[in-house]
Design a protein around this motif. Sequence first.
Motif, PDB file in Angstrom:
ATOM      1  N   GLY A 462      24.430  52.758 -18.794  1.00 21.48           N
ATOM      2  CA  GLY A 462      24.728  53.701 -17.606  1.00 21.48           C
ATOM      3  C   GLY A 462      24.206  53.341 -16.257  1.00 21.48           C
ATOM      4  N   VAL A 463      23.172  52.700 -16.366  1.00 21.41           N
ATOM      5  CA  VAL A 463      22.556  52.310 -15.066  1.00 21.41           C
ATOM      6  C   VAL A 463      23.513  51.151 -14.487  1.00 21.41           C
ATOM      7  N   LEU A 464      23.894  50.114 -15.246  1.00 26.47           N
ATOM      8  CA  LEU A 464      25.065  49.217 -14.838  1.00 26.47           C
ATOM      9  C   LEU A 464      26.273  49.667 -14.371  1.00 26.47           C
ATOM     10  N   PHE A 465      26.567  50.860 -14.991  1.00 22.47           N
ATOM     11  CA  PHE A 465      27.839  51.478 -14.825  1.00 22.47           C
ATOM     12  C   PHE A 465      27.780  52.173 -13.194  1.00 22.47           C
ATOM     13  N   HIS A 466      26.841  52.804 -13.005  1.00 23.91           N
ATOM     14  CA  HIS A 466      26.713  53.367 -11.697  1.00 23.91           C
ATOM     15  C   HIS A 466      26.479  52.348 -10.625  1.00 23.91           C
ATOM     16  N   ARG A 467      25.600  51.385 -11.001  1.00 20.69           N
ATOM     17  CA  ARG A 467      25.414  50.233  -9.754  1.00 20.69           C
ATOM     18  C   ARG A 467      26.659  49.782  -9.447  1.00 20.69           C
ATOM     19  N   ARG A 468      27.434  49.300 -10.352  1.00 18.35           N
ATOM     20  CA  ARG A 468      28.619  48.507  -9.901  1.00 18.35           C
ATOM     21  C   ARG A 468      29.970  49.234 -10.030  1.00 18.35           C
ATOM     22  N   GLN A 469      30.036  50.644  -9.794  1.00 22.02           N
ATOM     23  CA  GLN A 469      31.065  51.596  -9.785  1.00 22.02           C
ATOM     24  C   GLN A 469      32.275  51.292  -8.762  1.00 22.02           C
ATOM     25  N   GLY A 470      31.603  50.673  -7.456  1.00 22.15           N
ATOM     26  CA  GLY A 470      32.230  50.641  -6.258  1.00 22.15           C
ATOM     27  C   GLY A 470      33.137  49.247  -6.649  1.00 22.15           C
ATOM     28  N   ALA A 471      32.657  48.355  -7.059  1.00 23.57           N
ATOM     29  CA  ALA A 471      33.135  46.975  -7.339  1.00 23.57           C
ATOM     30  C   ALA A 471      34.195  46.962  -8.777  1.00 23.57           C
ATOM     31  N   LEU A 472      34.196  48.193  -9.427  1.00 28.75           N
ATOM     32  CA  LEU A 472      34.863  48.230 -10.666  1.00 28.75           C
ATOM     33  C   LEU A 472      36.129  48.792 -10.299  1.00 28.75           C
ATOM     34  N   ARG A 473      36.331  49.556  -9.135  1.00 24.13           N
ATOM     35  CA  ARG A 473      37.562  50.348  -9.034  1.00 24.13           C
ATOM     36  C   ARG A 473      38.905  49.438  -9.042  1.00 24.13           C
ATOM     37  N   GLN A 474      38.983  48.425  -8.599  1.00 23.27           N
ATOM     38  CA  GLN A 474      40.271  47.727  -8.821  1.00 23.27           C
ATOM     39  C   GLN A 474      40.377  47.527 -10.333  1.00 23.27           C
ATOM     40  N   GLY A 475      39.669  47.096 -11.352  1.00 25.69           N
ATOM     41  CA  GLY A 475      39.683  46.880 -12.779  1.00 25.69           C
ATOM     42  C   GLY A 475      40.051  48.093 -13.257  1.00 25.69           C
ATOM     43  N   ALA A 476      39.340  49.240 -12.921  1.00 24.95           N
ATOM     44  CA  ALA A 476      39.549  50.592 -13.338  1.00 24.95           C
ATOM     45  C   ALA A 476      41.196  51.092 -13.203  1.00 24.95           C
ATOM     46  N   ALA A 477      41.535  50.574 -12.256  1.00 27.55           N
ATOM     47  CA  ALA A 477      42.905  51.016 -11.669  1.00 27.55           C
ATOM     48  C   ALA A 477      44.071  50.367 -12.598  1.00 27.55           C
ATOM     49  N   ARG A 478      43.627  49.148 -12.746  1.00 25.56           N
ATOM     50  CA  ARG A 478      44.517  48.550 -13.625  1.00 25.56           C
ATOM     51  C   ARG A 478      44.629  49.103 -15.201  1.00 25.56           C
ATOM     52  N   TRP A 479      43.466  49.580 -15.837  1.00 21.58           N
ATOM     53  CA  TRP A 479      43.586  50.096 -17.235  1.00 21.58           C
ATOM     54  C   TRP A 479      44.191  51.384 -16.977  1.00 21.58           C
ATOM     55  N   PHE A 480      44.120  52.100 -15.776  1.00 23.56           N
ATOM     56  CA  PHE A 480      44.820  53.447 -15.760  1.00 23.56           C
ATOM     57  C   PHE A 480      46.184  53.140 -15.992  1.00 23.56           C
ATOM     58  N   GLU A 481      46.821  52.097 -15.148  1.00 25.60           N
ATOM     59  CA  GLU A 481      48.412  51.592 -14.902  1.00 25.60           C
ATOM     60  C   GLU A 481      48.568  51.152 -16.457  1.00 25.60           C
ATOM     61  N   ARG A 482      47.739  50.442 -17.313  1.00 28.76           N
ATOM     62  CA  ARG A 482      48.177  50.164 -18.664  1.00 28.76           C
ATOM     63  C   ARG A 482      48.301  51.138 -19.549  1.00 28.76           C
ATOM     64  N   LEU A 483      47.435  52.332 -19.426  1.00 27.70           N
ATOM     65  CA  LEU A 483      47.613  53.590 -20.051  1.00 27.70           C
ATOM     66  C   LEU A 483      48.704  54.272 -19.925  1.00 27.70           C
ATOM     67  N   GLY A 484      49.387  54.094 -18.826  1.00 25.34           N
ATOM     68  CA  GLY A 484      50.490  54.804 -18.170  1.00 25.34           C
ATOM     69  C   GLY A 484      50.025  56.072 -17.344  1.00 25.34           C
ATOM     70  N   LEU A 485      48.919  56.169 -16.816  1.00 29.47           N
ATOM     71  CA  LEU A 485      48.353  56.980 -15.982  1.00 29.47           C
ATOM     72  C   LEU A 485      48.325  56.705 -14.605  1.00 29.47           C
TER      73      LEU A 485
END
Length: 821
Positions: A462-485
């Motif tokens: 969880g600490v890593l998750f919150h520390r790097r949240q800003g840098a993960l936005r693009q990767g997260a968007a890719r998975w949203f797209e793959r999930l059809g969301l």
Amino acid sequence: MSPLPIVAVLPELFAALEAGTSVILQAPPGAGKSTLLPLELVRQQRLPGRIIMLEPRRLAARNIASFLARQLGEKVGERIGLRVRGESRTSAATRLEIVTEGVLTRMLQQDPELTGVSLVIFDEFHERSLHADTALAFAIESQQGLREELRLLVMSATLEGMALEALLPDAPVIRAEGRSFPIEYHYRPANRQQWLEPQVGAVVLEALAARPGSALVFLPGQGEIERLAQWLEGRLPDDVRLAPLYGRLDMAAQQAAIAPAPAGQRKLVLTTNVAETSLTIEGIGMVIDSGLERRASFDLRSGVTRLETRQIAKASATQRAGRAGRLGPGVCYRLWSAEVQERLPEQSPPDILTQELTGLLLDAAQWGARVESLPLLDQPPAAALASARRLLVTLGAMAPGSEQQLTPGGRAMAALGTHPRLARLLLRARELEAEGLTGIVADAAYLVALLEEDLRGSERLGVLFHRRQGALRQGAARWFERLGLRAGAAQPGPQGQWLGLLCALAWPDRIGKLRSGHRYQLSGGVSCDLVEGHPCQGAQALVAVEMGQNDRGSRIFIAEPVMLDELVRQLPELVSERQWFDWDEREERVRAERQQVIGELVLGQRPLEDLSDEQKGRCLLQGIRRKGLHVLPWDEGSEGLLARLCCAADWLADEGWPAMDDESLLARLEEWLLPALSGMTRLEQLKRLNLSELLRQSLPWPLPRRLDEALPSHFTAPTGSRVRIRYQPGQAPVIPVRIQEMFGQASTPCVADGRVALVVELLSPAQRPLQITADLGAFWAGSYEQVKKEMKGRYPRHYWPDNPLEAMPTRVTKKKMGLQE
């Protein structure tokens, strides 16, 4: 045209591609196979369709794409395209697409014919990545079954240790000579028991002081690079600029390391094995090689993939040194001895023999093939495939007992194009969001973007998750797209409240319950320790995300706490009930329970009543197995029978005798002992057993009768006395008999149809040993005379004939024989 060595073989290579469907190219680093060759294919438009080039490393793929686009005066995404994990730059104009990280495998799964593709290039194939092996196997099957005109070009710095010609029997092998200047070698053996960085640093300073030019230092990983950079701070000459180079660096830092040094300065590049082959770094004339690399290795026993730091192979050492000889005579400093160099293995083992194979098995099942039937250079270990199959069943991707059939969920996982653990996490999160767990898909998308990075250190996830949240936005968007969301909704919850739940979905075999101190019992059945000082220390339950292995066992580095009752409530598919029968070691009795479990992790239990006699017996067998066969009521008769049976299995091996050693008996307890345990629940009740009868009953007919014929329990002496034969496995059988009872016996008695002679222990009238012999005839003709002289005076009442072979055997005194004393 560039004078690169590849130029000399381009006509032959292009002719082979036009004439056939497969070509093998051997060319050393720096020959131009990764740059000039694909560039000329694009410029000359020799092929009608697109070209796909597979690069095993993202760093190399990005830099090669950038370099080739610059040569054409364009940006990446025009004629030169790039597709790596998390990044895609292509267009309708793209003629050459550089891909990596399983992208080619996904392309083949989605379109097995590779419509519109004329050529697939496998670059740096000698690195033998699992993705490259898999993609080549699929491409060969596509070529053979669907697209005869699809061309394959396999390029490698070396062909040694590979059977590519057997895999591609019709492919011509074209070899390009290297362009390398002489290299001067210096050996500076490092002490592996001491810190590496100061020893490498000392050699770096020596090399920089000895000659001009830039230097390249090979280290096993990012940690060593950062520590050496810190050690060198303030020690380097003023004209030397330090430039680290590894996969996690941003693009600008990577380009700075690869670009030429500014005028009047030189570079010191600290890198890993990413710079062995694909990357060309300008201006290097010196190489300092630690001789180490870090490779992933899957441990079947613990189910943990660990990163091992180990000595490189000769092929890697040669390629690293070759970096110093590109521009002129170079020098290579090796931190090992010349003797060690001679003993290095020729090649590093391919990934398919050392890594976890869940992804390969899922890819093969989606392809519709068994892994064992694919055209692979090396067949993976059967045990590793079995382990991968068990995990896919646990994740719900494969049905139990299925060899290759994917479930609907398994097909959905395969389509996502990530590790099956992460695919399961994403798909189940989408379902849970629909069931009312608001925000769990956002947490899942960000979490997968994080988990696809190379996580290091000991940390709460969880600490890593919150520390790097800003840098993960693009990767997260890719998975949203793959999930059809909608990607716009990709905002994780403020606390990342679903992280523990999501980790449990991805690692259902690594849910841990605190046992004591730092030690956790995992649902997969193994125990391991949380590293000292970990933020999760003291958590009653957690999910182990990153684990390692050392001589003391498995250790947890990255974890996330969970509440077990929440897992039971929110993820009922993880929980099952079982009837558990076992042996209570403390009370020495059968114990039976109905347990609520996650894997091997017991969440709750209650006593199970009304056990059947067979269930009780099976529990008792567990106790016998733990304690050993000595808890059974052995006596002289049963021990003697067991010894005879062991000897029969040895001496009459061609007659089908069952093995009777301890290990075999324990393995077959259900066969020979379980029927006799009906109703028993305690060890003390075993006293009722007749082991001799049970052992005889376990023999198939007619072996019981055969045993008495071939290996009788007793020997009948010439006097009629029955003497017990002492059988011992691995030794000759022995009969202790008084010497007078053997008079007249010229030959040594035998058992096992005359195959095994008895050892005769000849006794005095007082039953004390006089002589041990396996040759009675030799004893009567030799030693008997001396024995007779000694015994006549001590036992005058007993018969001591001068010719024992013609004497009457007896068990009485001379008086009773009617002879004069």
